[in-house]
Design a protein around this motif. Structure first.
Motif, PDB file in Angstrom:
ATOM      1  N   ASN A 124      -6.510 -14.003   0.192  1.00  0.00           N
ATOM      2  CA  ASN A 124      -5.141 -14.152   0.665  1.00  0.00           C
ATOM      3  C   ASN A 124      -4.669 -12.829   1.266  1.00  0.00           C
ATOM      4  O   ASN A 124      -3.933 -12.075   0.635  1.00  0.00           O
ATOM      5  N   PRO A 125      -5.080 -12.529   2.493  1.00  0.00           N
ATOM      6  CA  PRO A 125      -4.716 -11.245   3.092  1.00  0.00           C
ATOM      7  C   PRO A 125      -3.217 -11.077   3.294  1.00  0.00           C
ATOM      8  O   PRO A 125      -2.703  -9.968   3.254  1.00  0.00           O
ATOM      9  N   TRP A 126      -2.495 -12.183   3.496  1.00  0.00           N
ATOM     10  CA  TRP A 126      -1.054 -12.092   3.700  1.00  0.00           C
ATOM     11  C   TRP A 126      -0.364 -11.573   2.440  1.00  0.00           C
ATOM     12  O   TRP A 126       0.506 -10.706   2.519  1.00  0.00           O
ATOM     13  N   ALA A 127      -0.789 -12.097   1.272  1.00  0.00           N
ATOM     14  CA  ALA A 127      -0.223 -11.603   0.022  1.00  0.00           C
ATOM     15  C   ALA A 127      -0.657 -10.168  -0.232  1.00  0.00           C
ATOM     16  O   ALA A 127       0.110  -9.355  -0.757  1.00  0.00           O
ATOM     17  N   ARG A 128      -1.878  -9.870   0.166  1.00  0.00           N
ATOM     18  CA  ARG A 128      -2.406  -8.526  -0.036  1.00  0.00           C
ATOM     19  C   ARG A 128      -1.604  -7.496   0.767  1.00  0.00           C
ATOM     20  O   ARG A 128      -1.231  -6.435   0.244  1.00  0.00           O
ATOM     21  N   VAL A 129      -1.324  -7.801   2.017  1.00  0.00           N
ATOM     22  CA  VAL A 129      -0.565  -6.878   2.863  1.00  0.00           C
ATOM     23  C   VAL A 129       0.864  -6.742   2.347  1.00  0.00           C
ATOM     24  O   VAL A 129       1.430  -5.642   2.344  1.00  0.00           O
ATOM     25  N   ALA A 130       1.440  -7.853   1.911  1.00  0.00           N
ATOM     26  CA  ALA A 130       2.793  -7.791   1.354  1.00  0.00           C
ATOM     27  C   ALA A 130       2.828  -6.898   0.115  1.00  0.00           C
ATOM     28  O   ALA A 130       3.771  -6.118  -0.090  1.00  0.00           O
ATOM     29  N   ASP A 131       1.774  -6.986  -0.694  1.00  0.00           N
ATOM     30  CA  ASP A 131       1.685  -6.147  -1.892  1.00  0.00           C
ATOM     31  C   ASP A 131       1.515  -4.672  -1.506  1.00  0.00           C
ATOM     32  O   ASP A 131       2.111  -3.787  -2.124  1.00  0.00           O
ATOM     33  N   MET A 132       0.706  -4.402  -0.490  1.00  0.00           N
ATOM     34  CA  MET A 132       0.535  -3.038   0.002  1.00  0.00           C
ATOM     35  C   MET A 132       1.874  -2.460   0.467  1.00  0.00           C
ATOM     36  O   MET A 132       2.197  -1.305   0.200  1.00  0.00           O
ATOM     37  N   GLN A 133       2.645  -3.300   1.171  1.00  0.00           N
ATOM     38  CA  GLN A 133       3.922  -2.829   1.708  1.00  0.00           C
ATOM     39  C   GLN A 133       4.920  -2.495   0.601  1.00  0.00           C
ATOM     40  O   GLN A 133       5.686  -1.534   0.707  1.00  0.00           O
ATOM     41  N   LYS A 134       4.888  -3.290  -0.466  1.00  0.00           N
ATOM     42  CA  LYS A 134       5.807  -3.055  -1.587  1.00  0.00           C
ATOM     43  C   LYS A 134       5.523  -1.720  -2.265  1.00  0.00           C
ATOM     44  O   LYS A 134       6.426  -1.073  -2.779  1.00  0.00           O
ATOM     45  N   ARG A 135       4.259  -1.313  -2.262  1.00  0.00           N
ATOM     46  CA  ARG A 135       3.864  -0.113  -3.003  1.00  0.00           C
ATOM     47  C   ARG A 135       3.814   1.137  -2.132  1.00  0.00           C
ATOM     48  O   ARG A 135       3.368   2.177  -2.589  1.00  0.00           O
ATOM     49  N   SER A 136       4.245   1.024  -0.867  1.00  0.00           N
ATOM     50  CA  SER A 136       4.150   2.179   0.022  1.00  0.00           C
ATOM     51  C   SER A 136       5.333   2.223   0.981  1.00  0.00           C
ATOM     52  O   SER A 136       5.892   1.182   1.358  1.00  0.00           O
TER      53      SER A 136
END
Length: 358
Positions: A124-136
């Motif tokens: 699920n790359p979309w969830a992965r990118v959203a998670d990356m954005q939340k942490r940075s």
């Protein structure tokens, strides 16, 4: 890859540059990924030499120097280790299980703050990118995704290793930019096709960085913009006038012919750009004929622009058709795609002349 000491050792023993070692290694990776016995290459040194425009002896020396380091006969010794068994953790975060074909993706993320691209795998790359954005605090943009299986992703990372930085991040090179463009345009659809495409590019493309990275956002924005302008044209005369300034290449060429002017003026900056870049007149002519064909009878014949000379200039600068490559020490040289286009055009012109003479 270039900073890994074993590659420098191989280059030293083979008496070849690291760029040649890298190019040979990518060819071996492609062959190993396509082989019935995955992980074992079957491509001949002479075929690699032809693909890279190198001497047979140079390729043979590189392969010999690789033995005992990254090769065991025709087997890539680290093949199994390079095949990831699971994704980067997005499945656990998203609740998606497994990494079977069709539910696993290679994804490409652009870090606008640090000018880098992450290439990784997730269900699920979309969830992965959203998670990356939340942490940075950095701004990330998902450029594209490609369905695959978890085992095949690492070979692509190896093929792109010349621009690797750390933790799955890569420099924004011409090679990576062209790959993303081809994925978004539907030209490249599998990891094997991606690796084969990357391997076909000249070494310089794996080193040279680009100022603009291909994105899916622009394509979507253009579509939305066209739909919006279509709606507004029906309501606003001023918008209709703006639409009138765009035209197809065929209409533009008809206008040039009627007015007795060249489609690309003699003083257009792209002419000086080509001269400065070592692009010959013949290459420029083939590029124009290829561009004209695609935009008058090909897939892009319905495209409308306000400035066709500028569009052609962009096609030259971004090497849309991969007709040539430029060596650091000399003039531009034909690629295999360029030679193919050149011969096809020459054959068509010869047939036309013969028909007219009959």
């Amino acid at each position: 890859m270039p900073t890994d000491s074993k590659w420098r050792t191989i280059a030293r023993h083979a008496k070849q540059s690291i760029s040649v070692v890298q190019a040979v290694w990518v060819q071996l990776l492609v062959s190993a990924s396509q082989s019935d016995q995955r992980g074992s290459f079957s491509i001949l040194p002479e075929d690699i030499a032809s693909a890279l425009d190198e001497e047979d002896g140079a390729v043979e020396a590189v392969i010999a120097a690789m033995q005992g380091r990254v090769l065991d006969g025709n087997r890539l010794t680290g093949w199994e280790r390079r095949q990831p068994s699971k994704e980067d953790g997005a499945s656990e975060a998203s609740g998606v299980k497994g990494s079977s074909y069709g539910s696993y993706y290679i994804y490409y993320v652009y870090d606008r703050s640090n000018y880098a691209i992450k290439v990784a795998g997730s269900s699920n790359p979309w969830a992965r990118v959203a998670d990356m954005q939340k942490r940075s605090a950095d701004k990330y943009e998902l450029l594209c995704t490609m369905k695959t299986d978890a085992r095949s992703g690492e070979i692509l990372l190896e093929a792109l290793s010349a621009s690797r930085q750390k933790d799955g991040w890569f420099r924004c090179t011409q090679a990576l930019n062209q790959l993303i463009l081809n994925i978004n345009n539907g030209v490249v659809n599998t990891v094997e096709e991606a690796v084969e495409f990357v391997a076909s590019l000249p070494v310089e493309d794996h080193v040279a960085t680009v100022a603009i990275v291909a994105t899916t956002k622009d394509k979507d924005k253009d579509k939305d913009k066209e739909e919006k302008e279509t709606r507004e044209v029906s309501r606003s005369p001023s918008k209709a006038k703006k639409e009138d300034r765009t035209n197809t290449l065929k209409t533009f060429l008809d206008g040039c012919k009627a007015n007795g002017v060249k489609p690309i003026p003699d003083d257009h900056p792209i002419r000086q750009y080509m001269a400065d870049s070592g692009i010959s007149e013949e290459m420029a002519q083939i590029a124009w004929l290829r561009f004209r064909e695609e935009h008058t009878v090909g897939a892009r014949k319905s495209k409308r622009y306000t400035d066709w000379p500028a569009t052609f200039a962009n096609s030259v600068k971004d090497r849309w058709y991969r007709l040539w490559f430029v060596k650091p020490e000399g003039e531009a040289e034909w690629t295999s795609e360029g030679l193919q286009a050149k011969r096809a055009i020459e054959a068509a012109l010869a047939a036309k002349m013969q028909q007219e003479a009959a």
